[in-house]
Design a protein around this motif. Structure first.
Motif, PDB file in Angstrom:
ATOM      1  N   MET A   1     -39.056  24.072 -12.543  1.00 55.43           N
ATOM      2  CA  MET A   1     -37.818  23.545 -11.987  1.00 55.43           C
ATOM      3  C   MET A   1     -36.653  23.983 -12.864  1.00 55.43           C
ATOM      4  SD  MET A   1     -36.861  19.622 -11.197  1.00 55.43           S
ATOM      5  CE  MET A   1     -35.646  19.412  -9.964  1.00 55.43           C
ATOM      6  N   THR A   2     -35.573  24.401 -12.247  1.00 54.96           N
ATOM      7  CA  THR A   2     -34.365  24.775 -12.968  1.00 54.96           C
ATOM      8  C   THR A   2     -33.229  23.840 -12.567  1.00 54.96           C
ATOM      9  OG1 THR A   2     -33.784  26.398 -11.281  1.00 54.96           O
ATOM     10  CG2 THR A   2     -35.038  27.194 -13.185  1.00 54.96           C
ATOM     11  N   TYR A   3     -32.196  23.824 -13.396  1.00 53.25           N
ATOM     12  CA  TYR A   3     -31.087  22.895 -13.197  1.00 53.25           C
ATOM     13  C   TYR A   3     -29.766  23.646 -13.116  1.00 53.25           C
ATOM     14  CZ  TYR A   3     -34.521  19.438 -14.627  1.00 53.25           C
ATOM     15  OH  TYR A   3     -35.648  18.657 -14.696  1.00 53.25           O
ATOM     16  N   SER A   4     -28.847  23.101 -12.337  1.00 59.18           N
ATOM     17  CA  SER A   4     -27.513  23.686 -12.203  1.00 59.18           C
ATOM     18  C   SER A   4     -26.678  23.343 -13.437  1.00 59.18           C
ATOM     19  CB  SER A   4     -26.816  23.146 -10.953  1.00 59.18           C
ATOM     20  OG  SER A   4     -26.449  21.788 -11.143  1.00 59.18           O
ATOM     21  N   VAL A   5     -25.550  24.006 -13.544  1.00 59.49           N
ATOM     22  CA  VAL A   5     -24.618  23.736 -14.641  1.00 59.49           C
ATOM     23  C   VAL A   5     -24.238  22.254 -14.663  1.00 59.49           C
ATOM     24  CG1 VAL A   5     -22.281  24.197 -15.502  1.00 59.49           C
ATOM     25  CG2 VAL A   5     -23.712  26.092 -14.702  1.00 59.49           C
ATOM     26  N   GLN A   6     -23.870  21.716 -13.512  1.00 59.12           N
ATOM     27  CA  GLN A   6     -23.440  20.316 -13.458  1.00 59.12           C
ATOM     28  C   GLN A   6     -24.572  19.355 -13.790  1.00 59.12           C
ATOM     29  OE1 GLN A   6     -20.355  19.347 -13.358  1.00 59.12           O
ATOM     30  NE2 GLN A   6     -19.731  21.457 -13.190  1.00 59.12           N
ATOM     31  N   VAL A  30     -28.710  28.512 -26.682  1.00 62.01           N
ATOM     32  CA  VAL A  30     -29.409  29.020 -25.507  1.00 62.01           C
ATOM     33  C   VAL A  30     -30.611  29.828 -25.978  1.00 62.01           C
ATOM     34  CG1 VAL A  30     -27.393  29.044 -23.999  1.00 62.01           C
ATOM     35  CG2 VAL A  30     -27.919  31.056 -25.349  1.00 62.01           C
ATOM     36  N   ALA A  31     -31.639  29.849 -25.136  1.00 58.91           N
ATOM     37  CA  ALA A  31     -32.867  30.530 -25.525  1.00 58.91           C
ATOM     38  C   ALA A  31     -33.700  30.864 -24.299  1.00 58.91           C
ATOM     39  CB  ALA A  31     -33.679  29.631 -26.455  1.00 58.91           C
ATOM     40  N   ASP A  32     -34.591  31.814 -24.457  1.00 58.79           N
ATOM     41  CA  ASP A  32     -35.636  32.031 -23.462  1.00 58.79           C
ATOM     42  C   ASP A  32     -36.785  31.070 -23.734  1.00 58.79           C
ATOM     43  OD1 ASP A  32     -34.569  34.000 -21.807  1.00 58.79           O
ATOM     44  OD2 ASP A  32     -35.224  35.614 -23.126  1.00 58.79           O
ATOM     45  N   ASP A  33     -37.046  30.820 -25.011  1.00 59.20           N
ATOM     46  CA  ASP A  33     -38.133  29.935 -25.438  1.00 59.20           C
ATOM     47  C   ASP A  33     -37.506  28.768 -26.211  1.00 59.20           C
ATOM     48  OD1 ASP A  33     -40.307  28.671 -26.607  1.00 59.20           O
ATOM     49  OD2 ASP A  33     -41.315  30.541 -27.147  1.00 59.20           O
ATOM     50  N   ALA A  34     -37.123  27.723 -25.496  1.00 55.30           N
ATOM     51  CA  ALA A  34     -36.423  26.591 -26.114  1.00 55.30           C
ATOM     52  C   ALA A  34     -37.257  25.893 -27.189  1.00 55.30           C
ATOM     53  CB  ALA A  34     -35.961  25.601 -25.054  1.00 55.30           C
ATOM     54  N   PRO A  35     -38.556  25.633 -26.999  1.00 57.36           N
ATOM     55  CA  PRO A  35     -39.321  25.009 -28.077  1.00 57.36           C
ATOM     56  C   PRO A  35     -39.310  25.838 -29.371  1.00 57.36           C
ATOM     57  CG  PRO A  35     -40.518  24.812 -26.030  1.00 57.36           C
ATOM     58  CD  PRO A  35     -39.338  25.738 -25.769  1.00 57.36           C
ATOM     59  N   SER A  58     -29.903  30.288 -14.350  1.00 57.23           N
ATOM     60  CA  SER A  58     -29.728  31.669 -14.817  1.00 57.23           C
ATOM     61  C   SER A  58     -29.194  31.654 -16.243  1.00 57.23           C
ATOM     62  CB  SER A  58     -28.748  32.426 -13.919  1.00 57.23           C
ATOM     63  OG  SER A  58     -27.442  31.874 -14.056  1.00 57.23           O
ATOM     64  N   ALA A  59     -29.219  32.809 -16.889  1.00 60.40           N
ATOM     65  CA  ALA A  59     -28.626  32.939 -18.217  1.00 60.40           C
ATOM     66  C   ALA A  59     -27.115  32.702 -18.159  1.00 60.40           C
ATOM     67  CB  ALA A  59     -28.933  34.314 -18.799  1.00 60.40           C
ATOM     68  N   THR A  60     -26.494  33.102 -17.067  1.00 57.46           N
ATOM     69  CA  THR A  60     -25.053  32.874 -16.900  1.00 57.46           C
ATOM     70  C   THR A  60     -24.751  31.377 -16.841  1.00 57.46           C
ATOM     71  OG1 THR A  60     -24.807  34.975 -15.737  1.00 57.46           O
ATOM     72  CG2 THR A  60     -23.054  33.352 -15.427  1.00 57.46           C
ATOM     73  N   ALA A  61     -25.563  30.636 -16.117  1.00 59.82           N
ATOM     74  CA  ALA A  61     -25.376  29.183 -16.033  1.00 59.82           C
ATOM     75  C   ALA A  61     -25.571  28.539 -17.408  1.00 59.82           C
ATOM     76  CB  ALA A  61     -26.345  28.580 -15.017  1.00 59.82           C
ATOM     77  N   ALA A  86     -32.000  31.648 -20.560  1.00 56.01           N
ATOM     78  CA  ALA A  86     -31.781  30.813 -19.391  1.00 56.01           C
ATOM     79  C   ALA A  86     -32.064  29.336 -19.636  1.00 56.01           C
ATOM     80  CB  ALA A  86     -32.628  31.312 -18.227  1.00 56.01           C
ATOM     81  N   SER A  87     -32.371  28.963 -20.873  1.00 59.52           N
ATOM     82  CA  SER A  87     -32.549  27.548 -21.205  1.00 59.52           C
ATOM     83  C   SER A  87     -31.478  27.123 -22.192  1.00 59.52           C
ATOM     84  CB  SER A  87     -33.925  27.296 -21.829  1.00 59.52           C
ATOM     85  OG  SER A  87     -34.936  27.435 -20.877  1.00 59.52           O
ATOM     86  N   VAL A  88     -31.040  25.894 -22.060  1.00 60.32           N
ATOM     87  CA  VAL A  88     -30.065  25.323 -22.977  1.00 60.32           C
ATOM     88  C   VAL A  88     -30.766  24.205 -23.739  1.00 60.32           C
ATOM     89  CG1 VAL A  88     -27.765  24.336 -23.215  1.00 60.32           C
ATOM     90  CG2 VAL A  88     -28.300  25.702 -21.211  1.00 60.32           C
ATOM     91  N   PHE A  89     -30.616  24.210 -25.060  1.00 58.85           N
ATOM     92  CA  PHE A  89     -31.209  23.160 -25.871  1.00 58.85           C
ATOM     93  C   PHE A  89     -30.137  22.493 -26.718  1.00 58.85           C
ATOM     94  CE2 PHE A  89     -31.492  27.003 -28.413  1.00 58.85           C
ATOM     95  CZ  PHE A  89     -31.118  26.580 -29.683  1.00 58.85           C
ATOM     96  N   MET A  90     -30.374  21.247 -27.049  1.00 59.28           N
ATOM     97  CA  MET A  90     -29.413  20.490 -27.839  1.00 59.28           C
ATOM     98  C   MET A  90     -30.186  19.548 -28.743  1.00 59.28           C
ATOM     99  SD  MET A  90     -26.059  18.453 -26.439  1.00 59.28           S
ATOM    100  CE  MET A  90     -26.869  17.013 -25.814  1.00 59.28           C
ATOM    101  N   PHE A  91     -29.638  19.301 -29.935  1.00 65.73           N
ATOM    102  CA  PHE A  91     -30.295  18.380 -30.854  1.00 65.73           C
ATOM    103  C   PHE A  91     -29.298  17.758 -31.814  1.00 65.73           C
ATOM    104  CE2 PHE A  91     -30.467  22.551 -32.870  1.00 65.73           C
ATOM    105  CZ  PHE A  91     -30.078  22.297 -34.181  1.00 65.73           C
TER     106      PHE A  91
END
Length: 95
Positions: A1-6, A30-35, A58-61, A86-91
């Motif tokens: 499952m992917t998520y939109s910007v919003q 941002v990462a391809d492999d977030a873990p 997407s990577a753009t999103a 295409a993944s966004v991570f935060m910590f």
């Protein structure tokens, strides 16, 4: 499952409000492999630190979320496993 910007913005804002309302205490990337980006590259402790990631459509999103979080919300930009992914991570690391 992917998520939109919003959707990702909403999730991240909710997380910051729940665990600490100051975005300047949080780091984002941002990462391809977030873990890998979280736990290997940025040395996030999964038992002590607060973290999450979301796969974007997407990577753009992902880049749009990252730009908004670092620009408008003043979160700290950190390295991921690639320059753009295409993944966004935060910590937020605990003291």
């Amino acid at each position: 499952m992917t998520y939109s910007v919003q959707q990702i913005k909403f999730e991240f804002i909710s997380y910051v409000k729940e665990f600490g309302g100051d975005f300047r205490e949080w780091s984002i990337g941002v990462a391809d492999d977030a873990p890998k980006a979280l736990f290997e590259i940025n040395k996030v402790d999964p038992a002590r630190d607060i973290w999450l990631w979301k796969p974007a459509v997407s990577a753009t999103a992902a880049a749009m979320v990252h730009a908004w979080m670092t620009g408008r919300q003043q979160a700290h930009a950190v390295a991921g496993d690639v320059a753009s992914g295409a993944s966004v991570f935060m910590f937020r690391k605990t003291n």
